[in-house]
Design a protein around this motif. Structure first.
Motif, PDB file in Angstrom:
ATOM      1  N   GLY A   1       9.285  24.126  20.542  1.00 40.80           N
ATOM      2  CA  GLY A   1       9.346  25.201  21.717  1.00 40.80           C
ATOM      3  C   GLY A   1      10.523  26.473  21.979  1.00 40.80           C
ATOM      4  N   SER A   2      11.434  25.545  20.869  1.00 40.95           N
ATOM      5  CA  SER A   2      12.451  27.086  20.607  1.00 40.95           C
ATOM      6  C   SER A   2      11.668  27.171  19.125  1.00 40.95           C
TER       7      SER A   2
ATOM      8  N   THR B   1       9.279  28.447  18.519  1.00 44.24           N
ATOM      9  CA  THR B   1       8.205  29.524  18.387  1.00 44.24           C
ATOM     10  C   THR B   1       8.705  30.712  19.067  1.00 44.24           C
ATOM     11  N   SER B   2       9.479  30.336  20.194  1.00 44.68           N
ATOM     12  CA  SER B   2      10.810  31.347  20.880  1.00 44.68           C
ATOM     13  C   SER B   2      11.439  32.183  20.300  1.00 44.68           C
TER      14      SER B   2
ATOM     15  N   VAL C   1       9.453  34.768  17.682  1.00 36.01           N
ATOM     16  CA  VAL C   1       9.121  36.155  18.935  1.00 36.01           C
ATOM     17  C   VAL C   1      10.342  37.383  18.169  1.00 36.01           C
TER      18      VAL C   1
ATOM     19  N   MET D   1       5.305  27.807  24.979  1.00 37.56           N
ATOM     20  CA  MET D   1       6.818  28.827  24.805  1.00 37.56           C
ATOM     21  C   MET D   1       6.735  29.838  24.519  1.00 37.56           C
ATOM     22  N   LEU D   2       5.433  29.735  23.230  1.00 35.48           N
ATOM     23  CA  LEU D   2       5.412  30.633  22.847  1.00 35.48           C
ATOM     24  C   LEU D   2       5.126  32.389  23.523  1.00 35.48           C
TER      25      LEU D   2
ATOM     26  N   THR E   1       7.534  33.015  26.336  1.00 34.40           N
ATOM     27  CA  THR E   1       9.257  34.009  25.590  1.00 34.40           C
ATOM     28  C   THR E   1       8.584  35.280  25.515  1.00 34.40           C
TER      29      THR E   1
ATOM     30  N   THR F   1       8.248  36.756  29.073  1.00 34.89           N
ATOM     31  CA  THR F   1       9.820  37.399  29.318  1.00 34.89           C
ATOM     32  C   THR F   1      10.044  38.485  28.885  1.00 34.89           C
TER      33      THR F   1
END
Length: 470
Positions: A319-320, A322-323, A326, A376-377, A380, A383
């Protein structure tokens, strides 16, 4: 001593260190990936149906009931008291997990855990009230990174202790109790903020950093898409808090919040991104809440090796990753963002349907990893897209409202699908419903993205034809 207090009051480093320590210890909960095996094992001796249909839904209901009042109280009392309340709720939660028994006791546990999650807003909002705007980007990175690191460490530590040291789930929960107690002690060391976002604001404009913003003031205004703001609208002056009766000030703040939300959601772009946020986050929270139940159904913990901690650690890392990816992808998100929402939501749907149809626990683990990485991607991207159109203060308000909308949707899903007073479906059928739910989300945004792309091409073709005629 006075010199030391003065240094603490002026420096951004001290409160950042303490709030990061609080975040690390409150997130370092090695027992959490093994909650379902603990509740259904010999320690609590609950059935999987009791855990799924009677106990876990209480968290969703209590979270929804507490979120809005806690959000307003957090700002009014200036964060630190709510961080202390969160610490107390953590301690009560794990004391009950360790020593209480029965369905009702575990429902009380879920209520206090709902209090814990409702008060998380204080952790993320506190630091902005005690540091200057020039440090916002750095302290935000620190606060979020430390909780991510703590979650990964906790999951791996729990897995190692269970698999290699054969530590019982009871003792894992005792370690968690010690960790959250340290977080509670850290809360006492935090300096008390002198301002907050809404109720205790300074009367002078502040310059807020942002990728495309020059100046943003403390007036409650929202930056819309170009051309979407009504003509002649200007920010209403905000009287200082000290010059009004307290009850009138509270009412004025609430009315202003309502106007801000109306203005922000009048932007069509923000509305679409927020719609995905609410729908997908509701589904994501439901999956995270019940994934351990599915794992226990596919491979019962009393007769199989449990790798929940390792899977959660890998999922957090993916998750981290893929975030972070971005930030390095160069894409016209205005044109392709909704297409990405549709495609990756479809992948989420596929992962959930795989978890429903497969009997292989490893395939189930893989589906969860893919699901969490895709979400998670996308969150982000969402967001970022919302943030670039908002001032810093509206960022917190709009994200909070999006999460509230997600929680309302999640509560409806829980009441209808999970709760024993509703359909009370078994866990495998639940994941069939969740997969269909994400397929519905994917369909909405794939259709919307196709419409957007075709409309853009037609407009460009028309403009090219007009320029040729000229």
């Amino acid at each position: 001593m006075d010199w030391w207090k003065g240094v603490i009051g002026r420096s951004w480093i001290y409160p950042t260190l303490i709030i990061c320590a609080n975040g690390f210890f409150s997130t370092m909960r090695p027992s959490e990936p093994f909650l379902t095996p603990y509740l259904t094992g010999p320690d609590k001796n609950l059935t999987i149906e009791e855990v799924t249909n009677q106990i876990f839904p209480v968290w969703t209901y209590s979270y929804l009931a507490l979120l809005v009042p806690v959000f307003l109280i957090t700002d009014y009392v200036r964060y630190k008291p709510v961080l202390l309340l969160q610490g107390i709720s953590f301690i009560i939660t794990w004391l009950l997990l360790l020593f209480a028994h029965g369905v009702v006791a575990m429902q009380v546990v879920e209520f206090f855990y709902g209090m814990v999650t409702a008060t998380e807003v204080a952790y993320y909002a506190y630091i902005y009230s005690v540091v200057s705007t020039e440090h916002y980007q750095r302290v935000t990175s620190y606060c979020r990174s430390i909780t991510l690191a703590a979650a990964t460490v906790a999951a791996m530590l729990g897995q190692l202790l269970v698999s290699l040291a054969h530590v019982s789930y009871f003792h894992l929960n005792a370690i968690t109790l010690a960790s959250v107690s340290l977080a509670f002690l850290c809360s006492f060391l935090l300096p008390m903020p002198q301002k907050s976002m809404f109720f205790h604001r300074k009367g002078v404009p502040e310059t807020l950093p942002g990728p495309d913003k020059v100046v943003a003031t403390v007036d409650l205004s929202c930056q819309e898409d170009q051309g979407s703001a009504p003509a002649g609208r200007g920010p209403a002056p905000e009287p200082q808090a000290g010059h009004a009766e307290p009850q009138h000030h509270v009412l004025r703040v609430l009315v202003q919040l309502g106007k801000d939300l109306r203005d922000c959601y009048s932007s069509r772009k923000l509305l679409y991104w927020s719609l995905w946020w609410a729908l997908a986050t509701a589904g994501f929270n439901e999956i995270v809440n019940y994934i351990q139940v599915l794992w226990d159904f596919k491979a019962p913990s009393h007769s199989s090796a449990v790798y929940n901690g390792a899977v959660e650690a890998i999922a957090t890392f993916l998750g981290s990753a893929t975030s972070m990816a971005v930030g390095y992808v160069k894409v016209n998100w205005d044109l392709s963002g909704e297409l990405a929402l549709g495609i990756f939501s479809a992948m989420d749907a596929g992962a959930l349907l795989l978890m429903h149809f497969t009997d292989n626990i490893w395939a189930c683990y893989a589906g969860y990893l893919a699901f969490k990485a895709c979400y998670m991607l996308l969150i982000t991207i969402a967001t970022f897209q919302i943030a670039v159109n908002l001032s810093m203060e509206r960022y917190a308000l709009m994200f909070g409202f999006n999460n509230f909308a997600a929680l309302v949707i999640q509560t409806i899903i829980t009441a209808v699908v999970v709760d024993s007073r509703g359909l009370g479906l078994d866990i495998s059928t639940q994941f069939l419903i969740y997969g269909s739910y994400f397929a519905f989300i994917a369909g909405i945004f794939l259709i919307r993205s196709i419409y957007t792309i075709i409309s853009t091409k037609c407009r460009r073709t028309s403009e090219a034809g007009e320029s040729t005629d000229l």
